[in-house]
Design a protein around this motif. Structure first.
Motif, mmCIF file in Angstrom:
data_model
loop_
_atom_site.group_PDB
_atom_site.id
_atom_site.type_symbol
_atom_site.label_atom_id
_atom_site.label_comp_id
_atom_site.label_asym_id
_atom_site.label_seq_id
_atom_site.Cartn_x
_atom_site.Cartn_y
_atom_site.Cartn_z
ATOM 1 N N SER A 160 0.698 -1.175 -0.274
ATOM 2 C CA SER A 160 -0.232 -0.108 -0.079
ATOM 3 C C SER A 160 1.011 1.143 -0.455
ATOM 4 C CB SER A 160 -0.677 -0.057 1.314
ATOM 5 O OG SER A 160 -1.169 1.010 1.473
ATOM 6 N N LEU A 161 0.171 2.422 -0.986
ATOM 7 C CA LEU A 161 1.117 3.676 -0.982
ATOM 8 C C LEU A 161 1.339 3.704 0.217
ATOM 9 C CD1 LEU A 161 2.788 5.393 -2.910
ATOM 10 C CD2 LEU A 161 0.162 6.560 -3.295
ATOM 11 N N ASP A 162 0.622 4.237 1.348
ATOM 12 C CA ASP A 162 0.037 4.794 1.964
ATOM 13 C C ASP A 162 1.105 4.285 3.574
ATOM 14 O OD1 ASP A 162 -1.380 2.907 2.880
ATOM 15 O OD2 ASP A 162 -3.200 4.357 3.221
ATOM 16 N N SER A 163 1.626 3.163 3.523
ATOM 17 C CA SER A 163 2.923 2.261 4.459
ATOM 18 C C SER A 163 3.914 2.361 4.294
ATOM 19 C CB SER A 163 2.206 0.485 4.223
ATOM 20 O OG SER A 163 2.772 -0.307 2.735
ATOM 21 N N ILE A 164 4.499 3.283 2.939
ATOM 22 C CA ILE A 164 5.983 3.158 3.457
ATOM 23 C C ILE A 164 6.349 4.808 3.396
ATOM 24 C CG2 ILE A 164 5.750 1.914 1.028
ATOM 25 C CD1 ILE A 164 6.032 4.566 -0.682
ATOM 26 N N GLY A 165 7.226 4.768 3.721
ATOM 27 C CA GLY A 165 7.640 6.587 4.810
ATOM 28 C C GLY A 165 8.852 5.986 5.670
ATOM 29 N N VAL A 166 9.224 4.502 5.989
ATOM 30 C CA VAL A 166 10.159 4.160 6.780
ATOM 31 C C VAL A 166 11.538 3.986 6.586
ATOM 32 C CG1 VAL A 166 11.314 2.716 8.597
ATOM 33 C CG2 VAL A 166 8.416 3.080 8.579
ATOM 34 N N LEU A 167 12.905 4.965 7.011
ATOM 35 C CA LEU A 167 14.133 5.286 6.094
ATOM 36 C C LEU A 167 15.031 4.102 6.902
ATOM 37 C CD1 LEU A 167 15.411 6.780 3.797
ATOM 38 C CD2 LEU A 167 16.272 8.341 5.942
ATOM 39 N N ASP A 168 14.700 2.830 5.940
ATOM 40 C CA ASP A 168 15.977 1.384 6.492
ATOM 41 C C ASP A 168 16.559 1.842 5.647
ATOM 42 O OD1 ASP A 168 16.396 -1.077 7.156
ATOM 43 O OD2 ASP A 168 13.991 -2.163 6.422
ATOM 44 N N GLN A 169 17.906 1.492 6.713
ATOM 45 C CA GLN A 169 19.100 1.534 5.049
ATOM 46 C C GLN A 169 19.313 0.099 4.822
ATOM 47 O OE1 GLN A 169 20.964 3.368 4.630
ATOM 48 N NE2 GLN A 169 20.136 5.820 5.963
ATOM 49 N N ASP A 170 18.783 -0.643 5.518
ATOM 50 C CA ASP A 170 19.303 -2.287 5.311
ATOM 51 C C ASP A 170 18.244 -2.800 4.213
ATOM 52 O OD1 ASP A 170 21.137 -2.846 6.741
ATOM 53 O OD2 ASP A 170 19.608 -3.313 9.373
ATOM 54 N N ARG A 171 17.008 -2.080 4.162
ATOM 55 C CA ARG A 171 16.051 -2.472 2.914
ATOM 56 C C ARG A 171 16.966 -1.299 1.670
ATOM 57 N NH1 ARG A 171 13.061 -4.353 -0.947
ATOM 58 N NH2 ARG A 171 11.860 -3.489 -1.564
ATOM 59 N N ILE A 172 17.719 0.290 1.533
ATOM 60 C CA ILE A 172 18.023 0.782 0.418
ATOM 61 C C ILE A 172 18.946 -0.172 0.152
ATOM 62 C CG2 ILE A 172 19.958 2.874 0.186
ATOM 63 C CD1 ILE A 172 18.126 3.711 2.535
ATOM 64 N N ILE A 173 20.013 -0.285 0.948
ATOM 65 C CA ILE A 173 21.575 -1.460 1.041
ATOM 66 C C ILE A 173 20.932 -2.583 -0.045
ATOM 67 C CG2 ILE A 173 23.283 -2.898 1.053
ATOM 68 C CD1 ILE A 173 23.490 -0.056 1.436
ATOM 69 N N GLU A 174 19.877 -3.648 0.169
ATOM 70 C CA GLU A 174 19.493 -5.226 -0.533
ATOM 71 C C GLU A 174 18.564 -4.177 -1.398
ATOM 72 O OE1 GLU A 174 16.221 -7.620 0.485
ATOM 73 O OE2 GLU A 174 15.636 -6.042 1.676
ATOM 74 N N VAL A 175 17.853 -3.693 -1.972
ATOM 75 C CA VAL A 175 17.959 -2.914 -3.549
ATOM 76 C C VAL A 175 19.214 -2.603 -4.568
ATOM 77 C CG1 VAL A 175 16.681 -1.226 -4.391
ATOM 78 C CG2 VAL A 175 16.072 -1.761 -2.001
ATOM 79 N N CYS A 176 19.653 -1.849 -3.876
ATOM 80 C CA CYS A 176 21.483 -1.518 -4.367
ATOM 81 C C CYS A 176 22.130 -3.293 -4.694
ATOM 82 C CB CYS A 176 22.035 -0.755 -3.554
ATOM 83 S SG CYS A 176 21.007 0.870 -3.590
ATOM 84 N N TYR A 177 22.046 -4.284 -4.033
ATOM 85 C CA TYR A 177 22.557 -5.046 -4.680
ATOM 86 C C TYR A 177 21.361 -6.333 -5.519
ATOM 87 C CZ TYR A 177 26.637 -5.222 -0.906
ATOM 88 O OH TYR A 177 27.779 -4.959 -0.979
ATOM 89 N N SER A 178 20.312 -5.634 -5.364
ATOM 90 C CA SER A 178 19.320 -6.431 -6.282
ATOM 91 C C SER A 178 19.819 -6.298 -7.442
ATOM 92 C CB SER A 178 18.146 -6.552 -5.689
ATOM 93 O OG SER A 178 17.921 -7.007 -4.663
ATOM 94 N N LEU A 179 20.231 -5.356 -7.555
ATOM 95 C CA LEU A 179 20.217 -4.588 -9.269
ATOM 96 C C LEU A 179 21.134 -4.549 -9.801
ATOM 97 C CD1 LEU A 179 18.006 -1.007 -8.494
ATOM 98 C CD2 LEU A 179 17.553 -2.831 -10.321
ATOM 99 N N SER A 180 22.493 -5.366 -9.392
ATOM 100 C CA SER A 180 23.940 -5.390 -9.398
ATOM 101 C C SER A 180 23.187 -6.369 -10.941
ATOM 102 C CB SER A 180 24.515 -6.950 -7.835
ATOM 103 O OG SER A 180 24.828 -6.301 -7.099
ATOM 104 N N GLY A 181 24.623 -5.606 -11.337
ATOM 105 C CA GLY A 181 24.929 -6.073 -12.867
ATOM 106 C C GLY A 181 24.205 -5.325 -13.689
ATOM 107 N N THR A 182 23.014 -4.208 -13.399
ATOM 108 C CA THR A 182 21.934 -3.628 -13.892
ATOM 109 C C THR A 182 23.201 -2.909 -15.127
ATOM 110 O OG1 THR A 182 20.455 -3.697 -12.689
ATOM 111 C CG2 THR A 182 20.414 -1.744 -14.506
ATOM 112 N N PRO A 183 23.075 -2.540 -16.403
ATOM 113 C CA PRO A 183 23.821 -1.535 -16.772
ATOM 114 C C PRO A 183 23.251 -0.616 -16.210
ATOM 115 C CG PRO A 183 21.865 -1.699 -18.451
ATOM 116 C CD PRO A 183 21.687 -2.641 -17.389
ATOM 117 N N TYR A 184 24.852 0.899 -16.444
ATOM 118 C CA TYR A 184 24.693 2.430 -16.489
ATOM 119 C C TYR A 184 23.692 3.319 -18.122
ATOM 120 C CZ TYR A 184 26.261 6.852 -16.261
ATOM 121 O OH TYR A 184 26.920 8.472 -15.851
ATOM 122 N N LEU A 185 23.017 3.704 -17.632
ATOM 123 C CA LEU A 185 22.743 5.098 -18.473
ATOM 124 C C LEU A 185 22.322 6.802 -17.936
ATOM 125 C CD1 LEU A 185 20.871 5.300 -21.193
ATOM 126 C CD2 LEU A 185 19.269 5.030 -19.961
#
Length: 304
Positions: A160-185
């Motif tokens: 739900s859109l209204d359920s987000i809004g908690v700054l989670d640094q572990d989640r932020i890093i997890e998202v980045c690792y999930s994108l490993s190998g994605t090309p630069y543009l």
């Protein structure tokens, strides 16, 4: 600070829009924002499906000058969006909405049974916002897209859109690792492809927060860190000593950081690491959910 003041003034000016307001909704998975009104013009950023955009100028025919929720501006082809009347905009803000949480693309089909190429409606990238119609007992949700198309997606791909809004640094890093190998543009700002500041934007948007678009502006957000780095701190670099900021990364731990340089990858803060040694480290900043310049979607007048 300059970005913060400009964004506050911008939000105040548009929050009082009435009958003369003119907004559009991004209706394709990823819309390109260009420096000028031409396909050959430089890509400056991207906007993803469900993003409300303010019309700055629509006199250029198929290319409209649009401004995003963060105040960033660019030219978008009119095949990428649909108009939003004041009435429809209010209905959308009051409707039950979902945001794509999955980093993998969420595929939408016309029914829950076929799941083949012939029933495919579209795919949605992380951060896309859609309207919820209903849920099924089989773990699907029926959604409505900005242009009126409807389809089913896996409920697990959305929150739900209204359920987000908690700054989670572990989640932020997890998202980045999930994108490993994605090309630069250059100018990319979606999970399909991105530049260095685009990766940071994507990771923070996954938690429901907007950061400035460019690395040089992200440098002005947060508290400077002079001692021990924490997970999620932003690292800044320049191409020459004392030059302008040209690169940004996110710190993980033990000297390791993740960034988009050619592809999304990890590097080490060590002289023998070629990605680190070719740039000049200019320091780090730390961001919390109370940081000035960090904008929460759930408090943004274009969303709620």
């Amino acid at each position: 600070m300059k970005f913060t003041i400009s964004l506050i003034l911008f939000l105040v000016s548009v929050s009082s829009f009435g009958q003369d307001s003119c907004f559009v909704h991004i209706s394709i998975p990823v819309a390109c924002m260009r420096e000028k009104g031409a396909h050959a013009s430089q890509l400056v950023s991207q906007a993803i499906l469900g993003t409300p955009m303010l019309v700055v100028d629509s006199t250029g025919g198929e290319w409209w000058n649009l401004k995003g929720p963060d105040g960033y501006e660019g030219y978008v082809n009119n095949s990428s969006f649909v108009p939003l009347s004041d009435k429809r905009f209010c209905e959308w803000k009051e409707s039950p909405r979902l945001i794509v949480r999955s980093v993998e693309e969420a595929v939408i089909h016309s029914d829950t049974c076929a799941g083949d190429a012939f029933s495919r409606v579209t795919s949605l990238v992380n951060g896309s916002v859609v309207e919820e119609i209903c849920r099924t007992d089989e773990g699907y949700v029926l959604i409505s897209l900005p242009d009126g198309r409807k389809g089913y997606g896996k409920s697990s791909d959305f929150v739900s859109l209204d359920s987000i809004g908690v700054l989670d640094q572990d989640r932020i890093i997890e998202v980045c690792y999930s994108l490993s190998g994605t090309p630069y543009l250059w100018g990319g700002c979606s999970t399909k492809s991105m530049d260095c500041s685009g990766l940071v934007r994507i990771a923070y948007n996954a938690c429901g927060f907007l950061l400035p678009r460019d690395a040089r502006d992200q440098y002005g957000v947060g508290i400077r860190v002079a001692d021990e780095l924490n997970r999620g701190d932003l690292l800044f670099f320049s191409s020459i000593p004392d030059g302008g900021i040209t690169h940004v990364a996110l710190y993980d731990n033990d000297g390791r950081y993740i960034h988009c340089s050619g592809i999304v990858k990890t590097s080490m803060m060590a002289d023998d690491d070629p990605d680190y040694s070719k740039r000049f480290y200019r320091g780090a900043s730390r961001i919390s959910d109370t940081t000035t310049g960090l904008v929460s979607l759930i408090s943004h007048p274009w969303y709620f």
